[in-house]
Design an enzyme around this catalytic site. Structure first.
Site, mmCIF file in Angstrom:
data_model
loop_
_atom_site.group_PDB
_atom_site.id
_atom_site.type_symbol
_atom_site.label_atom_id
_atom_site.label_comp_id
_atom_site.label_asym_id
_atom_site.label_seq_id
_atom_site.Cartn_x
_atom_site.Cartn_y
_atom_site.Cartn_z
ATOM 1 N N LEU A 64 0.830 -1.196 0.000
ATOM 2 C CA LEU A 64 0.000 0.000 0.000
ATOM 3 C C LEU A 64 0.870 1.254 0.000
ATOM 4 C CD1 LEU A 64 -1.542 -1.822 2.815
ATOM 5 C CD2 LEU A 64 -3.159 -1.001 1.122
ATOM 6 N N CYS A 65 0.440 2.219 -0.774
ATOM 7 C CA CYS A 65 1.049 3.553 -0.751
ATOM 8 C C CYS A 65 -0.076 4.539 -1.062
ATOM 9 C CB CYS A 65 2.228 3.659 -1.720
ATOM 10 S SG CYS A 65 1.847 3.421 -3.468
ATOM 11 N N GLY A 66 0.256 5.739 -1.435
ATOM 12 C CA GLY A 66 -0.789 6.726 -1.693
ATOM 13 C C GLY A 66 -1.716 6.333 -2.829
ATOM 14 N N SER A 108 -4.033 4.282 -0.590
ATOM 15 C CA SER A 108 -4.818 4.755 0.554
ATOM 16 C C SER A 108 -5.561 6.050 0.256
ATOM 17 C CB SER A 108 -3.910 4.959 1.763
ATOM 18 O OG SER A 108 -2.972 5.991 1.519
#
Length: 154
Positions: A64-66, A108
């Site tokens: 997960l990242c931006g 996210s």
């Protein structure tokens, strides 16, 4: 199943919620970081999860990242890895059923916790079916091997 999970600082809170959810489904989760909202670069985290999949220490990974884009690009740099960015349940199912993706990534800033849980559940609930898809995956992996042997792609 043993699942590796990792996030950058942008997705730390989502990672914590997804990690707890995966454990509630009965899977073993190995957390590769980050461990706070302090800024961190994501490539090393993606490489770590992907490498442990190729070594057989993990069965699948969730990154997960931006946006999920950077993590997927980074994970796909590890030879033998197929990572797919998934922001809906259908894509998550197909990532595994049609593409035998060992990793899915999410952003996210794009999905909330409840949708992320549904995506993860769909991804973990299915297994690669082979068939016509296996032929296509073999073509992709053969090209990767060809480039690795040449030392470059162009």
């Amino acid at each position: 199943m043993k699942i590796g999970i990792g996030s950058d600082h942008n997705a730390f809170q989502l990672k914590e919620e997804v990690k707890a959810y995966i454990e509630s489904l009965g899977h073993i989760v190995e957390d590769y970081g980050c461990y706070s909202e302090e800024e961190v670069d994501y490539p090393g985290l993606a490489f770590n999860v992907a490498t442990n999949i190729t070594k057989g220490s993990l069965e699948r990974g969730i990154l997960l990242c931006g946006t999920g884009i950077g993590m997927s690009i980074a994970a796909n740099k590890v030879p033998g890895i197929r990572s797919a960015q998934c922001h809906d349940v259908y894509s998550a199912e197909r990532a595994q059923l049609s593409n035998n993706a060992q990793i899915i990534t999410m952003g996210s800033k794009i999905v909330g916790p409840e949708l992320a849980k549904k995506i993860v559940e769909a991804y973990l609930a299915v297994s690669f079916q082979g068939g016509n898809s296996a032929r296509k995956i073999d073509q992709i992996m053969d090209k990767e091997k060809e480039y690795l042997l040449q030392g470059s792609c162009c």
